[in-house]
Design an enzyme around this catalytic site. Structure first.
Site, PDB file in Angstrom:
ATOM      1  N   HIS A 166     -11.098 -13.389  -6.399  1.00 13.91           N
ATOM      2  CA  HIS A 166     -11.440 -12.043  -6.874  1.00 13.91           C
ATOM      3  C   HIS A 166     -12.079 -11.209  -5.765  1.00 13.91           C
ATOM      4  O   HIS A 166     -13.062 -10.490  -5.993  1.00 13.91           O
ATOM      5  CB  HIS A 166     -12.362 -12.110  -8.090  1.00 13.91           C
ATOM      6  N   SER A 287       0.367   6.580   2.745  1.00 12.72           N
ATOM      7  CA  SER A 287       0.058   6.107   1.389  1.00 12.72           C
ATOM      8  C   SER A 287       0.830   6.848   0.319  1.00 12.72           C
ATOM      9  O   SER A 287       0.995   6.345  -0.796  1.00 12.72           O
ATOM     10  CB  SER A 287      -1.455   6.247   1.134  1.00 12.72           C
TER      11      SER A 287
END
Length: 288
Positions: A166, A287
């Site tokens: 995580h 992006s």
């Protein structure tokens, strides 16, 4: 036997005998598949040539017919390769486009090619040939990927890398060990594609529209000509089965999930906050 003779000359559809008016252009565009199934042209020609050789071997068509069909198909293949072939919406699909061009080139021999088969078993055969070729290509690409991963993993067998859970640092591993996780993922992918290939590689041709044909065909000969492991045993199932295509899609989705996972890790690793790797600008985009 339904749909076992070639379509008639002229603009009429192969199935249009009972219709009283022509099909609208809107319906033609909606129902035609030629502008996406023409990618199967090479497979359609291969299947037709094997079928023609079987018909000649069985004495169903003559040697001259076979010679004419082979000559015509060679010309058509060349036209397609040179992007000179005129795909026609009125002819609906790749099969009718090629058959109509063949008949224009060689006459009645082109019509006799359709003896003992239907578009139902023809398209099922083409799809299996196309998918088999696609699987072989994908397996080759997976192998290239794995060799690159092995080479890089060997080079970085001792390069330390933090292992994350995580996005929190968990336990130390090596970069090589991390890369080998993707080798294992793609090994399973390769196994799935190879397993799918065994069910793809069965010949439906000879099932005709749905109930076989009364012509004395030799399906095993055609299977051997096309490299199929065996024939489909039930004609109804043979023309309707698309299980193998769904299996291919599932295997492809899992492969792309693994490659997407790697891509996301590369994005993370090259971010300024992590900085584990550097990618050349030629492999990057903005992006948006």
């Amino acid at each position: 036997m339904a749909d076992q003779s070639a379509p008639q000359d002229g603009a009429a559809k192969a199935w249009s005998g009972r219709f009283s008016e022509p099909v609208s252009d809107l319906v033609k565009r909606y129902t035609a598949s030629v502008f996406f199934d023409n990618r199967m042209a090479a497979q359609d020609i291969r299947g037709s040539l094997a079928h023609a050789r079987m018909l000649a071997r069985q004495g169903i068509i003559g040697a001259q017919d076979l010679a004419d069909i082979e000559r015509g198909m060679a010309q058509i293949a060349g036209e397609i390769e040179r992007v000179e072939f005129a795909w026609n919406l009125d002819d609906e699909d790749v099969h009718l486009n090629i058959e109509k061009r063949l008949t224009a080139l060689v006459g009645d021999a082109g019509k006799r090619l359709h003896t003992g088969r239907s578009r139902n078993d023809q398209v099922a055969t083409d799809i299996r040939l196309w998918l088999r070729d696609a699987i072989d290509t994908v397996l080759g690409l997976i192998r290239e990927f794995q060799l690159a991963v092995l080479d890089l993993a060997e080079h970085h067998a001792a390069t330390p890398l933090p292992g994350f859970t995580h996005l929190q640092v968990a336990q130390p591993v090596t970069f090589g060990h991390h890369l080998m996780a993707y080798f294992e993922m793609t090994r399973r992918d390769a196994e799935r594609f190879a397993d799918c290939r065994t069910r793809v590689n069965r010949l439906p041709l000879g099932s005709a529209a749905l109930a076989g044909t009364t012509f004395p065909i030799d399906r095993e000969f055609v299977a051997a000509q096309l490299g199929f492991d065996e024939v489909c045993f039930n004609s109804l199932d043979a023309v309707s089965d698309r299980d193998f295509a769904i299996e291919f899609c599932a295997a492809s989705a899992l492969l792309m999930t693994h490659l997407s996972r790697l891509s996301e890790e590369l994005i993370l690793w090259m971010s300024p906050r992590v900085g584990f790797i550097d990618l050349a600008d030629r492999f990057c985009t903005g992006s948006s």
